[in-house]
Scaffold this motif. Structure first.
Motif, mmCIF file in Angstrom:
data_model
loop_
_atom_site.group_PDB
_atom_site.id
_atom_site.type_symbol
_atom_site.label_atom_id
_atom_site.label_comp_id
_atom_site.label_asym_id
_atom_site.label_seq_id
_atom_site.Cartn_x
_atom_site.Cartn_y
_atom_site.Cartn_z
ATOM 1 N N MET A 74 0.763 -1.213 -0.050
ATOM 2 C CA MET A 74 0.182 -0.046 -0.067
ATOM 3 C C MET A 74 0.856 1.244 0.029
ATOM 4 O O MET A 74 1.892 1.305 0.700
ATOM 5 C CB MET A 74 -0.821 -0.012 1.238
ATOM 6 N N LEU A 75 0.451 2.122 -0.910
ATOM 7 C CA LEU A 75 1.395 3.403 -0.909
ATOM 8 C C LEU A 75 1.024 4.347 0.174
ATOM 9 O O LEU A 75 -0.202 4.175 0.548
ATOM 10 C CB LEU A 75 1.066 4.151 -2.172
ATOM 11 N N GLU A 76 2.105 5.105 0.724
ATOM 12 C CA GLU A 76 1.766 5.848 1.952
ATOM 13 C C GLU A 76 2.398 7.299 1.346
ATOM 14 O O GLU A 76 3.475 7.309 0.936
ATOM 15 C CB GLU A 76 2.364 5.412 3.144
ATOM 16 N N ILE A 77 1.798 8.397 1.884
ATOM 17 C CA ILE A 77 2.431 9.615 1.991
ATOM 18 C C ILE A 77 2.465 10.450 3.251
ATOM 19 O O ILE A 77 1.688 10.500 4.079
ATOM 20 C CB ILE A 77 1.714 10.563 0.968
ATOM 21 N N SER A 78 3.602 10.985 3.768
ATOM 22 C CA SER A 78 3.568 11.741 5.000
ATOM 23 C C SER A 78 4.531 13.038 4.706
ATOM 24 O O SER A 78 4.945 13.313 3.642
ATOM 25 C CB SER A 78 4.452 10.788 5.761
ATOM 26 N N SER A 79 4.416 13.955 5.518
ATOM 27 C CA SER A 79 4.858 15.200 5.785
ATOM 28 C C SER A 79 6.107 15.336 6.866
ATOM 29 O O SER A 79 5.620 14.821 7.972
ATOM 30 C CB SER A 79 4.040 16.166 5.597
ATOM 31 N N LYS A 80 6.922 16.216 6.881
ATOM 32 C CA LYS A 80 7.664 16.652 7.822
ATOM 33 C C LYS A 80 7.303 17.954 8.330
ATOM 34 O O LYS A 80 7.471 18.942 7.524
ATOM 35 C CB LYS A 80 9.342 16.697 7.461
ATOM 36 N N GLY A 81 6.615 18.287 9.357
ATOM 37 C CA GLY A 81 5.897 19.138 10.070
ATOM 38 C C GLY A 81 4.697 19.582 9.638
ATOM 39 O O GLY A 81 4.151 18.526 9.251
ATOM 40 N N THR A 141 8.213 26.006 3.020
ATOM 41 C CA THR A 141 7.742 24.709 2.067
ATOM 42 C C THR A 141 7.387 23.771 3.013
ATOM 43 O O THR A 141 7.694 23.777 4.110
ATOM 44 C CB THR A 141 8.946 24.268 1.226
ATOM 45 N N VAL A 142 6.658 22.687 2.595
ATOM 46 C CA VAL A 142 6.301 21.508 3.129
ATOM 47 C C VAL A 142 6.777 20.296 2.590
ATOM 48 O O VAL A 142 6.764 20.270 1.195
ATOM 49 C CB VAL A 142 4.730 21.439 3.168
ATOM 50 N N ILE A 143 7.577 19.801 3.480
ATOM 51 C CA ILE A 143 8.485 18.434 2.585
ATOM 52 C C ILE A 143 7.222 17.178 2.664
ATOM 53 O O ILE A 143 6.964 16.641 3.996
ATOM 54 C CB ILE A 143 9.800 18.181 3.585
ATOM 55 N N LEU A 144 7.298 16.608 1.547
ATOM 56 C CA LEU A 144 6.303 15.437 1.471
ATOM 57 C C LEU A 144 7.332 14.441 1.176
ATOM 58 O O LEU A 144 8.449 14.473 0.659
ATOM 59 C CB LEU A 144 5.469 15.647 0.556
ATOM 60 N N GLU A 145 7.131 13.083 1.690
ATOM 61 C CA GLU A 145 7.678 11.876 1.548
ATOM 62 C C GLU A 145 6.804 10.804 1.147
ATOM 63 O O GLU A 145 5.710 10.777 1.609
ATOM 64 C CB GLU A 145 8.322 11.329 3.083
ATOM 65 N N THR A 146 7.608 9.814 0.273
ATOM 66 C CA THR A 146 6.771 8.651 -0.001
ATOM 67 C C THR A 146 7.378 7.349 0.749
ATOM 68 O O THR A 146 8.257 7.410 1.535
ATOM 69 C CB THR A 146 7.327 8.294 -1.469
ATOM 70 N N SER A 147 6.525 6.113 0.646
ATOM 71 C CA SER A 147 6.645 5.066 1.266
ATOM 72 C C SER A 147 5.760 3.939 0.874
ATOM 73 O O SER A 147 4.633 4.241 0.424
ATOM 74 C CB SER A 147 6.528 5.229 2.962
ATOM 75 N N PRO A 148 6.215 2.785 0.584
ATOM 76 C CA PRO A 148 7.768 2.183 0.978
ATOM 77 C C PRO A 148 8.593 2.166 -0.276
ATOM 78 O O PRO A 148 9.590 1.945 -0.303
ATOM 79 C CB PRO A 148 7.467 0.839 1.122
ATOM 80 N N SER A 207 -1.040 7.214 -4.654
ATOM 81 C CA SER A 207 -1.173 7.377 -3.013
ATOM 82 C C SER A 207 -2.347 8.072 -2.952
ATOM 83 O O SER A 207 -2.811 8.529 -3.616
ATOM 84 C CB SER A 207 0.295 7.899 -2.849
ATOM 85 N N PRO A 208 -2.627 7.862 -1.543
ATOM 86 C CA PRO A 208 -3.624 8.811 -1.035
ATOM 87 C C PRO A 208 -3.312 10.447 -1.297
ATOM 88 O O PRO A 208 -1.839 10.645 -1.505
ATOM 89 C CB PRO A 208 -3.504 8.459 0.470
ATOM 90 N N VAL A 209 -4.118 11.223 -0.943
ATOM 91 C CA VAL A 209 -3.933 12.544 -1.188
ATOM 92 C C VAL A 209 -3.366 13.397 0.209
ATOM 93 O O VAL A 209 -3.989 12.874 1.005
ATOM 94 C CB VAL A 209 -5.201 13.270 -2.023
ATOM 95 N N MET A 210 -2.690 14.410 0.083
ATOM 96 C CA MET A 210 -2.224 15.137 1.342
ATOM 97 C C MET A 210 -2.381 16.455 0.720
ATOM 98 O O MET A 210 -1.917 17.143 -0.214
ATOM 99 C CB MET A 210 -0.826 14.658 1.794
ATOM 100 N N THR A 211 -3.136 17.231 1.578
ATOM 101 C CA THR A 211 -3.557 18.761 1.273
ATOM 102 C C THR A 211 -2.458 19.726 1.908
ATOM 103 O O THR A 211 -2.505 19.707 3.137
ATOM 104 C CB THR A 211 -5.113 18.868 1.643
#
Length: 234
Positions: A1-8, A17-24, A68-72
């Motif tokens: 399963m694809l995941e998306i996350s952010s730092k901060g 800026t907003v730093i977005l990251e992928t996984s896995p 991946s899911p969406v991150m706003t």
């Protein structure tokens, strides 16, 4: 399963800026903004600098594309860069905001509104803070100096009291004075009191009780301008 996350935080002010990251997965990735591919954005991280819905696609070795899911991300508006103007004895800026950050000669001032009344000479800057807490860019420096006519006018409005006096007299400046030199002389020109003050911002007491009754002259000078006031001691 694809995941998306952010730092901060996902909500930041313009210029950040907003730093977005992928996984896995770490390859065969393409970042998207509002469903459209972002050119050249193929890494495991992405710095988002615009508001919108971010996601990424992953293409498997078999050629299948997963999303991946969406991150706003929300990028808040930054206040307009202010300018400083001097009008009617007041330093001010016309950019609206909730608070203001003023400096003079590089030192932060205890002022949070849009104007400074009775400013001291120096180089000023200001920044505007809006209702979301975003801070504008720093204004262009504004150097304020007091002209000779302004200095003379300020000094002429300085008063002493009580007058006549029994020896204790108070000097009340109309505005902030800097580099102040105070001398008190008798009718013969003899100096009976002399002192220097870096800043005269409030009422100052002079104790002349050791001197005889009679007419005296209090000379107050500031930055090459001066005024002389008569004092009668009884």
């Amino acid at each position: 399963m694809l995941e998306i996350s952010s730092k901060g935080d996902l909500t930041v002010c313009a210029g950040e800026t907003v730093i977005l990251e992928t996984s896995p997965y770490e390859k065969n990735l393409v970042w998207q903004l509002n469903g459209q591919d972002i050119e050249g954005a193929i890494g495991t991280t992405f710095e988002a600098s615009a508001s919108g819905n971010y996601s990424y696609t992953y293409t498997t070795d078999a050629g299948c594309t997963l999303t991946s899911p969406v991150m706003t991300v929300n990028i808040l508006e930054q206040p307009t860069a202010p300018a400083i103007v001097f009008e009617n004895g007041v330093l001010q800026t016309d950019v609206e905001g909730n608070e203001y950050i003023w400096t003079r000669d590089g030192e932060m001032l205890d002022v949070v509104n849009s104007r400074i009344e009775e400013p001291l000479p120096g180089t000023y800057t200001v920044q505007v803070v809006n209702e979301t807490g975003c801070i504008s860019e720093v204004s262009a420096p504004f150097t304020y100096t007091i002209t000779s006519s302004e200095k003379e006018n300020e000094l002429k409005q300085t008063r002493i009291y009580p007058n006549p006096s029994q020896g204790v007299v108070f000097i009340a400046p109309s505005q902030n004075l800097v580099n102040v030199h105070i001398t008190v002389t008798d009718v013969t020109g003899r100096i009976i009191h002399e002192e220097k003050v870096n800043q005269l911002t409030e009422v100052k007491e002079l104790n002349l009780t050791k001197n005889q009754k009679g007419l005296y002259f209090i000379n107050i000078s500031s930055n090459n301008s001066s005024t002389t006031l008569k004092l009668l001691m009884q």
